[in-house]
Design an enzyme around this catalytic site. Structure first.
Site, PDB file in Angstrom:
ATOM      1  N   ARG A 175       0.865  -1.190   0.000  1.00 38.63           N
ATOM      2  CA  ARG A 175       0.000   0.000   0.000  1.00 38.63           C
ATOM      3  C   ARG A 175       0.897   1.235   0.000  1.00 38.63           C
ATOM      4  O   ARG A 175       2.098   1.131   0.306  1.00 38.63           O
ATOM      5  CB  ARG A 175      -0.895   0.015   1.233  1.00 38.63           C
ATOM      6  N   ARG A 268     -10.821   3.208   5.672  1.00 44.15           N
ATOM      7  CA  ARG A 268      -9.356   3.084   5.573  1.00 44.15           C
ATOM      8  C   ARG A 268      -8.891   3.422   4.157  1.00 44.15           C
ATOM      9  O   ARG A 268      -7.806   3.959   3.958  1.00 44.15           O
ATOM     10  CB  ARG A 268      -8.927   1.664   5.984  1.00 44.15           C
ATOM     11  N   ARG A 279     -12.990  -9.180   1.149  1.00 43.11           N
ATOM     12  CA  ARG A 279     -12.609  -9.194   2.562  1.00 43.11           C
ATOM     13  C   ARG A 279     -13.843  -9.288   3.467  1.00 43.11           C
ATOM     14  O   ARG A 279     -13.813  -9.957   4.499  1.00 43.11           O
ATOM     15  CB  ARG A 279     -11.757  -7.956   2.894  1.00 43.11           C
TER      16      ARG A 279
HETATM   17  P1  ADP Z   1      -6.854  -4.399  10.550  1.00 44.04           P
HETATM   18  O1  ADP Z   1      -5.394  -4.252  10.849  1.00 44.04           O
HETATM   19  O2  ADP Z   1      -7.545  -5.316  11.475  1.00 44.04           O
HETATM   20  O3  ADP Z   1      -7.136  -4.712   9.114  1.00 44.04           O
HETATM   21  P2  ADP Z   1      -6.885  -1.508  11.004  1.00 44.04           P
HETATM   22  O4  ADP Z   1      -6.149  -1.393  12.280  1.00 44.04           O
HETATM   23  O5  ADP Z   1      -6.199  -1.107   9.753  1.00 44.04           O
HETATM   24  O6  ADP Z   1      -7.537  -2.953  10.821  1.00 44.04           O
HETATM   25  O7  ADP Z   1      -8.213  -0.651  11.179  1.00 44.04           O
HETATM   26  C1  ADP Z   1      -9.096  -0.417  10.087  1.00 44.04           C
HETATM   27  C2  ADP Z   1      -9.634   1.005  10.182  1.00 44.04           C
HETATM   28  O8  ADP Z   1     -10.486   1.105  11.304  1.00 44.04           O
HETATM   29  C3  ADP Z   1      -8.533   2.047  10.394  1.00 44.04           C
HETATM   30  O9  ADP Z   1      -8.823   3.174   9.581  1.00 44.04           O
HETATM   31  C4  ADP Z   1      -8.622   2.371  11.885  1.00 44.04           C
HETATM   32  O10 ADP Z   1      -8.231   3.708  12.138  1.00 44.04           O
HETATM   33  C5  ADP Z   1     -10.093   2.167  12.188  1.00 44.04           C
HETATM   34  N1  ADP Z   1     -10.402   1.696  13.552  1.00 44.04           N
HETATM   35  C6  ADP Z   1      -9.720   0.786  14.283  1.00 44.04           C
HETATM   36  N2  ADP Z   1     -10.326   0.589  15.479  1.00 44.04           N
HETATM   37  C7  ADP Z   1     -11.412   1.397  15.495  1.00 44.04           C
HETATM   38  C8  ADP Z   1     -12.468   1.654  16.446  1.00 44.04           C
HETATM   39  N3  ADP Z   1     -12.512   1.036  17.624  1.00 44.04           N
HETATM   40  N4  ADP Z   1     -13.407   2.528  16.125  1.00 44.04           N
HETATM   41  C9  ADP Z   1     -13.390   3.163  14.934  1.00 44.04           C
HETATM   42  N5  ADP Z   1     -12.429   2.984  13.988  1.00 44.04           N
HETATM   43  C10 ADP Z   1     -11.462   2.099  14.270  1.00 44.04           C
HETATM   44  P1  5GP Z   2      -3.539  -7.118   4.958  1.00 49.17           P
HETATM   45  O1  5GP Z   2      -3.495  -7.420   3.476  1.00 49.17           O
HETATM   46  O2  5GP Z   2      -4.757  -6.301   5.326  1.00 49.17           O
HETATM   47  O3  5GP Z   2      -2.260  -6.543   5.485  1.00 49.17           O
HETATM   48  O4  5GP Z   2      -3.704  -8.528   5.708  1.00 49.17           O
HETATM   49  C1  5GP Z   2      -4.750  -9.375   5.347  1.00 49.17           C
HETATM   50  C2  5GP Z   2      -4.844 -10.524   6.330  1.00 49.17           C
HETATM   51  O5  5GP Z   2      -3.670 -11.304   6.270  1.00 49.17           O
HETATM   52  C3  5GP Z   2      -5.006 -10.106   7.779  1.00 49.17           C
HETATM   53  O6  5GP Z   2      -6.053 -10.889   8.336  1.00 49.17           O
HETATM   54  C4  5GP Z   2      -3.717 -10.470   8.432  1.00 49.17           C
HETATM   55  O7  5GP Z   2      -3.896 -10.875   9.779  1.00 49.17           O
HETATM   56  C5  5GP Z   2      -3.293 -11.657   7.588  1.00 49.17           C
HETATM   57  N1  5GP Z   2      -1.850 -11.868   7.635  1.00 49.17           N
HETATM   58  C6  5GP Z   2      -0.844 -10.955   7.651  1.00 49.17           C
HETATM   59  N2  5GP Z   2       0.355 -11.564   7.748  1.00 49.17           N
HETATM   60  C7  5GP Z   2       0.106 -12.878   7.810  1.00 49.17           C
HETATM   61  C8  5GP Z   2       0.940 -14.031   7.942  1.00 49.17           C
HETATM   62  O8  5GP Z   2       2.156 -13.974   8.026  1.00 49.17           O
HETATM   63  N3  5GP Z   2       0.327 -15.231   7.968  1.00 49.17           N
HETATM   64  C9  5GP Z   2      -1.025 -15.377   7.873  1.00 49.17           C
HETATM   65  N4  5GP Z   2      -1.513 -16.595   7.924  1.00 49.17           N
HETATM   66  N5  5GP Z   2      -1.839 -14.317   7.762  1.00 49.17           N
HETATM   67  C10 5GP Z   2      -1.285 -13.091   7.723  1.00 49.17           C
END
Ligand code: ADP
Ligand code: 5GP
Length: 401
Positions: A175, A268, A279
């Protein structure tokens, strides 16, 4: 196939007798276990930057070139070997740095036996000997957009010296703000598949159409740094880690509702519409598995971010009580050059002579306590206790008085 070292062929054909025995010459060492002699040293045929391992089978008179797994030691001028139990050999390298001194070659551990079955070949596996223990890693799973990354960032920001992130490998494109080696190791699919085949991954899974995986090294470097490792991985990955030898704490993060999850994922703004849909479709199954699979030790609901973060800290024991200062590390001892090793119960005595410029050579005697080893191939064997003979004798005197 490589040539067997001539000296060993002579020695082996004469036979060492039964039981265990070691011989060494040049940069190589041989260690006998039953009918098999493990010849360790020199450079490996297939990867010349690591120490080679060959096996002479006395019952067939043939040399075996096993599949060598795990973190491999670099070649050195000479080494010594001592059989620790019937399943692993301790190798000590001549003139090496403190963090590259002790290695374990597993020849019949549970991991090696399992890999033999999978690969259908003879297998041995290296792991690096490391002092001290690492706290249990923390595995965090949950659907995409639930807030795992946000919670982990908060934890790492508040406790930078306590936690380290396991940097996964992925075949997905970076990203805009993501940096290679920091957020992920971005890698081509074919290269990642090759590394998986080579046994470099603790777990891997196909997630939302891309390959993701945690390398053994990713977890070990965090522990080597004295930090507690955090893994952000999907439910399939968590299941694999649960089945592995890595003892961890498993946390699943749930969204307050599917609507809120969708809102967060869209807000996001990092995924295409098609990716967002994919997703969200996968999220349902992930939440079901997360809640019912028995993989997870703890559930967190990320509705209010601050409250959820507080709950996360509570279950990691970070509830405001003062944490104990890190234990002082034992005295670092000089490293032996041209040493010999002997085993007495669970202690390895290393004797060496180090010539000092203009002086008579000094005798160095080091004791390695191998009574509480943990972990092992394919990464590190931790819990190696190293001290000088003097401090060992002082300790004994303390016990007797
Ligand atoms: P993940 O890592 O699980 O994919 P992220 O941490 O990237 O999710 O969070 C996704 C989006 O949601 C981000 O833009 C983050 O700022 C927002 N976010 C995370 N926790 C909360 C919450 N409790 N309330 C509102 N927005 C949240
Ligand atoms: P993102 O593309 O949003 O970074 O991650 C997508 C998903 O892949 C998330 O659910 C994250 O937890 C999972 N993921 C990230 N790294 C790993 C990894 O090393 N192993 C597995 N099994 N899942 C992962």
């Amino acid at each position: 196939m490589g040539e067997a070292p001539a000296f060993f062929v002579d020695e082996l054909q004469k036979g060492y007798g039964n039981g265990f025995d070691t011989k060494s010459k040049g940069g190589e060492t041989a260690i006998l276990m039953g009918n098999r002699t493990y010849v360790i040293g020199g450079a490996c045929e297939e990867s010349p930057l690591s120490i080679g391992v060959q096996i002479f089978d006395q019952s067939t008179g043939e040399w075996i070139y096993p599949t060598v797994l795990g973190t491999k030691p670099k070649p050195c001028k000479g080494l010594s070997a001592v059989l620790l139990s019937e399943d692993r050999i301790l190798i000590t390298k001549n003139g090496s740095t403190p963090d590259d001194f002790a290695w374990f070659l597993e020849v019949d551990t549970q991991y090696v036996r399992q890999q033999k079955k999978i690969l259908g070949t003879d297998v041995v596996a290296w792991s690096k000997g490391v002092r001290g223990y690492a706290e249990k890693p923390v595995v965090i799973s949950g659907p995409s957009g639930v807030g795992k990354g946000t919670l982990i960032s908060m934890l790492m920001k508040e406790y930078p010296s306590m936690f380290g992130f396991s940097v996964s490998h992925t075949t997905r494109a970076p990203r805009a703000m993501e940096k290679d080696g920091v957020h992920y190791h971005f890698i081509e699919r074919s290269a990642m598949e090759k590394e998986i085949e080579d046994g470099k991954f603790l777990e891997f899974a196909s997630v939302h159409g891309n390959l993701y995986g945690t390398s053994v090294e990713a977890v070990e470097v965090v522990a080597d740094d004295g930090k507690r490792c955090i893994l952000d991985i999907d439910v399939q990955g968590a299941r694999s880690v649960r089945a592995s030898s890595l003892e961890a704490i498993f946390i699943f993060v749930c969204p307050p509702s599917m609507e809120e999850l969708e809102k967060r994922l869209r807000a996001r703004g990092t995924e295409t519409e098609e990716q967002v849909r994919k997703r969200l479709r996968n999220a349902k199954a992930e939440i079901e598995q997360g809640q019912s699979s028995g993989i997870f030790d703890h559930m967190l609901y990320n509705d209010n971010l601050e409250e959820c973060y507080k709950s996360l800290k509570n279950l990691l024991g970070l509830d405001g009580t003062v944490t104990a200062p890190p234990k002082s590390s034992p005295k670092v001892v000089d490293l032996p050059m041209d040493h010999s090793v002997a085993k007495i119960d669970h202690r390895i005595i290393i004797n060496s002579k180090t010539p000092e410029l203009g002086k008579a050579s000094t005798n160095i005697r080091i004791v390695l306590d191998v009574s509480s080893l943990k972990g092992g191939a394919p990464g590190r064997t931790r819990g190696l206790d190293i001290y000088t003979m003097d401090s060992f004798l002082d300790g004994l005197a303390g016990i007797n008085h």
